[in-house]
Design an enzyme around this catalytic site. Structure first.
Site, PDB file in Angstrom:
ATOM      1  N   ASP A  12      69.959  16.207  51.755  1.00 26.68           N
ATOM      2  CA  ASP A  12      68.756  15.700  51.088  1.00 26.68           C
ATOM      3  C   ASP A  12      68.870  14.174  50.985  1.00 26.68           C
ATOM      4  O   ASP A  12      69.775  13.568  51.569  1.00 26.68           O
ATOM      5  CB  ASP A  12      68.583  16.349  49.713  1.00 26.68           C
ATOM      6  CG  ASP A  12      69.679  15.926  48.743  1.00 26.68           C
ATOM      7  OD1 ASP A  12      70.672  15.301  49.191  1.00 26.68           O
ATOM      8  OD2 ASP A  12      69.555  16.209  47.542  1.00 26.68           O
ATOM      9  N   CYS A  72      81.510   2.008  43.093  1.00 31.39           N
ATOM     10  CA  CYS A  72      82.465   2.127  44.200  1.00 31.39           C
ATOM     11  C   CYS A  72      83.906   2.295  43.717  1.00 31.39           C
ATOM     12  O   CYS A  72      84.696   2.985  44.360  1.00 31.39           O
ATOM     13  CB  CYS A  72      82.358   0.924  45.116  1.00 31.39           C
ATOM     14  SG  CYS A  72      80.728   0.764  45.850  1.00 31.39           S
ATOM     15  N   TRP A 100      74.036  26.059  36.334  1.00 29.84           N
ATOM     16  CA  TRP A 100      73.981  26.817  37.595  1.00 29.84           C
ATOM     17  C   TRP A 100      75.293  26.764  38.371  1.00 29.84           C
ATOM     18  O   TRP A 100      75.396  27.288  39.471  1.00 29.84           O
ATOM     19  CB  TRP A 100      72.822  26.323  38.474  1.00 29.84           C
ATOM     20  CG  TRP A 100      72.668  24.852  38.506  1.00 29.84           C
ATOM     21  CD1 TRP A 100      73.258  23.998  39.371  1.00 29.84           C
ATOM     22  CD2 TRP A 100      71.894  24.067  37.608  1.00 29.84           C
ATOM     23  NE1 TRP A 100      72.894  22.723  39.078  1.00 29.84           N
ATOM     24  CE2 TRP A 100      72.042  22.721  37.996  1.00 29.84           C
ATOM     25  CE3 TRP A 100      71.071  24.341  36.509  1.00 29.84           C
ATOM     26  CZ2 TRP A 100      71.421  21.667  37.340  1.00 29.84           C
ATOM     27  CZ3 TRP A 100      70.445  23.296  35.860  1.00 29.84           C
ATOM     28  CH2 TRP A 100      70.627  21.982  36.268  1.00 29.84           C
ATOM     29  N   ARG A 101      76.290  26.093  37.811  1.00 30.34           N
ATOM     30  CA  ARG A 101      77.599  26.099  38.478  1.00 30.34           C
ATOM     31  C   ARG A 101      78.558  27.091  37.828  1.00 30.34           C
ATOM     32  O   ARG A 101      79.730  27.141  38.199  1.00 30.34           O
ATOM     33  CB  ARG A 101      78.210  24.696  38.444  1.00 30.34           C
ATOM     34  CG  ARG A 101      77.530  23.742  39.418  1.00 30.34           C
ATOM     35  CD  ARG A 101      78.193  22.394  39.409  1.00 30.34           C
ATOM     36  NE  ARG A 101      77.553  21.501  40.364  1.00 30.34           N
ATOM     37  CZ  ARG A 101      77.653  20.183  40.328  1.00 30.34           C
ATOM     38  NH1 ARG A 101      78.362  19.599  39.384  1.00 30.34           N
ATOM     39  NH2 ARG A 101      77.048  19.436  41.216  1.00 30.34           N
ATOM     40  N   TYR A 133      67.529  22.362  53.786  1.00 28.96           N
ATOM     41  CA  TYR A 133      68.389  21.894  52.697  1.00 28.96           C
ATOM     42  C   TYR A 133      68.792  23.062  51.793  1.00 28.96           C
ATOM     43  O   TYR A 133      69.985  23.293  51.539  1.00 28.96           O
ATOM     44  CB  TYR A 133      67.669  20.811  51.862  1.00 28.96           C
ATOM     45  CG  TYR A 133      68.413  20.523  50.585  1.00 28.96           C
ATOM     46  CD1 TYR A 133      69.524  19.681  50.601  1.00 28.96           C
ATOM     47  CD2 TYR A 133      68.064  21.135  49.384  1.00 28.96           C
ATOM     48  CE1 TYR A 133      70.254  19.450  49.451  1.00 28.96           C
ATOM     49  CE2 TYR A 133      68.788  20.918  48.235  1.00 28.96           C
ATOM     50  CZ  TYR A 133      69.875  20.069  48.267  1.00 28.96           C
ATOM     51  OH  TYR A 133      70.607  19.859  47.131  1.00 28.96           O
ATOM     52  N   LEU A 164      56.912  21.265  35.482  1.00 27.60           N
ATOM     53  CA  LEU A 164      57.848  20.930  36.565  1.00 27.60           C
ATOM     54  C   LEU A 164      57.117  20.367  37.786  1.00 27.60           C
ATOM     55  O   LEU A 164      57.706  19.692  38.617  1.00 27.60           O
ATOM     56  CB  LEU A 164      58.637  22.172  37.014  1.00 27.60           C
ATOM     57  CG  LEU A 164      59.919  22.499  36.264  1.00 27.60           C
ATOM     58  CD1 LEU A 164      60.499  23.814  36.766  1.00 27.60           C
ATOM     59  CD2 LEU A 164      60.949  21.390  36.448  1.00 27.60           C
ATOM     60  N   GLY A 165      55.807  20.705  37.897  1.00 24.22           N
ATOM     61  CA  GLY A 165      55.029  20.183  39.021  1.00 24.22           C
ATOM     62  C   GLY A 165      55.322  20.921  40.324  1.00 24.22           C
ATOM     63  O   GLY A 165      56.175  21.804  40.375  1.00 24.22           O
ATOM     64  N   TYR A 166      54.603  20.523  41.364  1.00 20.91           N
ATOM     65  CA  TYR A 166      54.757  21.139  42.691  1.00 20.91           C
ATOM     66  C   TYR A 166      54.807  22.672  42.532  1.00 20.91           C
ATOM     67  O   TYR A 166      55.803  23.319  42.825  1.00 20.91           O
ATOM     68  CB  TYR A 166      56.008  20.618  43.405  1.00 20.91           C
ATOM     69  CG  TYR A 166      55.987  19.119  43.575  1.00 20.91           C
ATOM     70  CD1 TYR A 166      55.311  18.527  44.646  1.00 20.91           C
ATOM     71  CD2 TYR A 166      56.618  18.289  42.653  1.00 20.91           C
ATOM     72  CE1 TYR A 166      55.274  17.144  44.781  1.00 20.91           C
ATOM     73  CE2 TYR A 166      56.577  16.904  42.791  1.00 20.91           C
ATOM     74  CZ  TYR A 166      55.913  16.343  43.861  1.00 20.91           C
ATOM     75  OH  TYR A 166      55.872  14.980  43.995  1.00 20.91           O
ATOM     76  N   CYS A 210      84.756   3.612  53.327  1.00 19.12           N
ATOM     77  CA  CYS A 210      83.298   3.391  53.343  1.00 19.12           C
ATOM     78  C   CYS A 210      83.011   2.068  54.068  1.00 19.12           C
ATOM     79  O   CYS A 210      83.450   1.001  53.646  1.00 19.12           O
ATOM     80  CB  CYS A 210      82.775   3.347  51.915  1.00 19.12           C
ATOM     81  SG  CYS A 210      81.045   2.866  51.822  1.00 19.12           S
ATOM     82  N   GLU A 270      68.325  25.055  42.889  1.00 21.64           N
ATOM     83  CA  GLU A 270      68.024  24.110  43.963  1.00 21.64           C
ATOM     84  C   GLU A 270      66.524  23.871  44.087  1.00 21.64           C
ATOM     85  O   GLU A 270      66.085  22.755  44.327  1.00 21.64           O
ATOM     86  CB  GLU A 270      68.595  24.605  45.304  1.00 21.64           C
ATOM     87  CG  GLU A 270      70.103  24.521  45.401  1.00 21.64           C
ATOM     88  CD  GLU A 270      70.648  23.110  45.202  1.00 21.64           C
ATOM     89  OE1 GLU A 270      69.911  22.136  45.409  1.00 21.64           O
ATOM     90  OE2 GLU A 270      71.821  22.982  44.805  1.00 21.64           O
TER      91      GLU A 270
END
Ligand code: SF4
Length: 531
Positions: free
Chosen positions: A328, A390, A214-215, A310, A270-272, A399, A227
């Site tokens: 998010d 890090c 998707w990029r 979002y 995928l659910g939901y 940070c 998304e």
């Protein structure tokens, strides 16, 4: 007990008096040092908390019975070596406050404070000194407070401007002012980290970004679909679904016109499932309101079904270069660490602060890259569960969690409500190679989807066969019994499944062939796991 002095050893004195306090500590080793943890040496280790309201206009103090003055909270550590936590529990005990966030994990001041001879609970106490570590906290004013009667007789938020009047210990006022000034600097430093993000992250993203399907372009339909799919689902799992979905429904018009069973089949696993239904609903809105062209403004995008702040921020910034953050859980974790924020990151006020602070620093011409760099940092470097990389992080130099050794403590989250557990009995009725299915109701969990017949509660085999007869399926054999469970966001199903052969296709159900199940009818994972 050997490591407990590290925090004082690491402390960087900021004036001569602090240098003296630290030098005194460094001059002690072994048992002489350990004796300071208790009240067994001429110098005792104590901790204090300086607490302010979120807007830094007031400080929470107690009216101390011994000193007859308002003062900070605190006390002897008496063997405790987590000094920050000790100062927090002392503050809670003395004020009754239940909500108290550290401003930073770092000690803000190290002072050698003289204590005059006095009486404590009727006993004479000789003059001695306290090597005192101060920690800073933020406490919302809207909470109930109460004194601790054996130590203080009042608790109040006092105007910082009136400290000199209400504090009757003149030698303490400069110490309070010194620490308050350091607290303001830390608050300002936290805010200033936002301005450092775009330059550090965008350049990093441009060479470190993963190549994801998707990029490949910034087509709004593609960004939107990815998304929505990526909510609650891992990148690797989404890749296949994303490709299949676009192959079957290459345009917004195809999505608007797709048959619901076909749509849910493309989404199966995928659910939901409401996400898929909302995609179709929003596609229809785009046809009706915008003639099929994806809307360009944040307000229009967020007016579409299933698109929250979002997703609207992601589409507006990635596809249309609008300075709109997409915040998010990943971004909240990254920013909580970079700004060393101890307020719960999922609290609406914290989310608003992060969203507004990010929006203020969006770099013109690189809005999409900035949004994606924050997402990418959360997904590949600033990983959850105390495992961030890090050394590879573009924000490492500024940070605050990294600087103050507090990464493992962040982000802080609000306590979760326990999931409701529901017991169910599920039936797999097979008749002439077909399986009984039914549609769920229009509301509640998995609304409108296909399901295996089921009832609430756990039935024994006899009761299960009786239930089968009541539904008219004429059971011929109970083949197998098994137990499964499935976790939704707020509910947990504990299911007992009975596999029952039947010789009547009762009208109570739809009877699906293997081909139907494979190609046309989507069964949610909660039930599919029985097949
Ligand atoms: Fe996260 Fe570490 Fe980077 Fe801080 S330095 S943002 S903790 S990965």
């Amino acid at each position: 007990m050997s490591d407990w002095g590290k925090e004082i050893e690491r402390y960087l004195p900021k004036d001569q008096s602090e240098e003296k306090a630290k030098a005194y500590f460094l001059s002690k080793t072994g048992q002489a040092r350990d004796a300071m943890l208790y009240r067994e040496a001429p110098v005792h280790i104590t901790v204090s908390a300086l607490i302010v309201s979120p807007d830094f206009s007031k400080t929470l103090m107690v009216f101390h019975n011994i000193y007859r003055s308002f003062s900070w909270t605190g006390g002897h550590v008496d063997g405790e070596t987590d000094f920050l936590e000790k100062s927090r529990t002392e503050a809670i005990e003395e004020t009754g406050a239940s909500v108290l966030y550290p401003l930073t994990k770092a000690c803000l001041s190290l002072d050698l404070l003289p204590v005059a001879a006095h009486k404590r609970r009727g006993q004479a106490v000789e003059a001695h000194s306290h090597l005192n570590l101060t920690y800073a906290f933020i406490a919302p004013q809207a909470q109930s407070l109460r004194p601790k009667p054996d130590e203080n007789s009042d608790v109040a938020f006092l105007e910082i401007g009136q400290l000199e009047t209400v504090c009757k210990e003149p030698h303490m006022v400069p110490i309070y002012q010194k620490i308050l000034s350091r607290m303001r600097s830390i608050r300002d430093e936290k805010q200033a980290t936002f301005a450092k993000l775009p330059a550090a992250l965008v350049e990093w993203y441009q060479h470190a970004a993963r190549a994801l399907p998707w990029r490949r372009d910034r087509e709004p339909y593609h960004v939107w679909l990815s998304e929505i799919m990526l909510q609650q689902t891992r990148v690797e799992a989404v890749k296949g679904y994303y490709a299949r979905f676009l192959q079957e429904l290459p345009t917004i018009r195809d999505l608007a016109l797709v048959d619901e069973d076909k749509l849910l089949k493309l989404w199966e696993g995928l659910g939901y499932y409401n996400r898929a239904r909302n995609l179709k609903k929003a596609a229809n809105q785009i046809l009706e309101r915008y003639g099929g062209a994806f809307p360009k403004t944040y307000a229009e995008i967020s007016g579409l079904s299933g698109i929250g702040p979002y997703t609207a921020g992601a589409i507006a910034s990635i596809c249309f270069e609008a300075p709109k953050p997409a915040v998010d859980g990943n971004v909240l974790r990254v920013i909580s660490r970079i700004t060393e924020c101890y307020a719960p990151s999922d609290h609406p006020k914290v989310k608003d602060w992060i969203t507004e602070s990010l929006a203020a620093v969006y770099p013109a011409g690189h809005c999409g890259d900035f949004t994606q760099s924050l997402m990418e940092l959360g997904a590949t470097v600033c990983l959850p569960n105390g495992a961030p990389l890090c050394a590879q992080c573009p924000a490492e130099t500024f940070c605050l969690a990294r600087r103050h050794y507090s990464i493992d403590d962040l982000p802080v989250k609000s306590p979760k409500k326990a999931r409701r557990v529901e017991d169910k009995t599920v039936f797999l009725f097979t008749c002439q190679a077909s399986l009984a299915l039914k549609k769920r109701g229009d509301t509640g969990v998995l609304a409108g989807l296909w399901e295996l017949p089921n009832v609430s509660g756990t039935l024994n085999a006899q009761a299960a066969l009786k239930q089968a007869e009541d539904w008219g399926v004429k059971p011929t054999a109970l083949l197998r019994k098994t137990k499964k469970s499935h976790i939704f966001t707020h509910i947990e199903w504990h299911m007992t499944g009975y596999y029952i052969a039947c010789d009547h296709k009762s009208d109570a159900f739809f009877w699906a062939s293997q081909t139907d199940l494979a190609e046309a009818y989507a069964l949610p994972t909660a039930f599919k796991q029985f097949l």
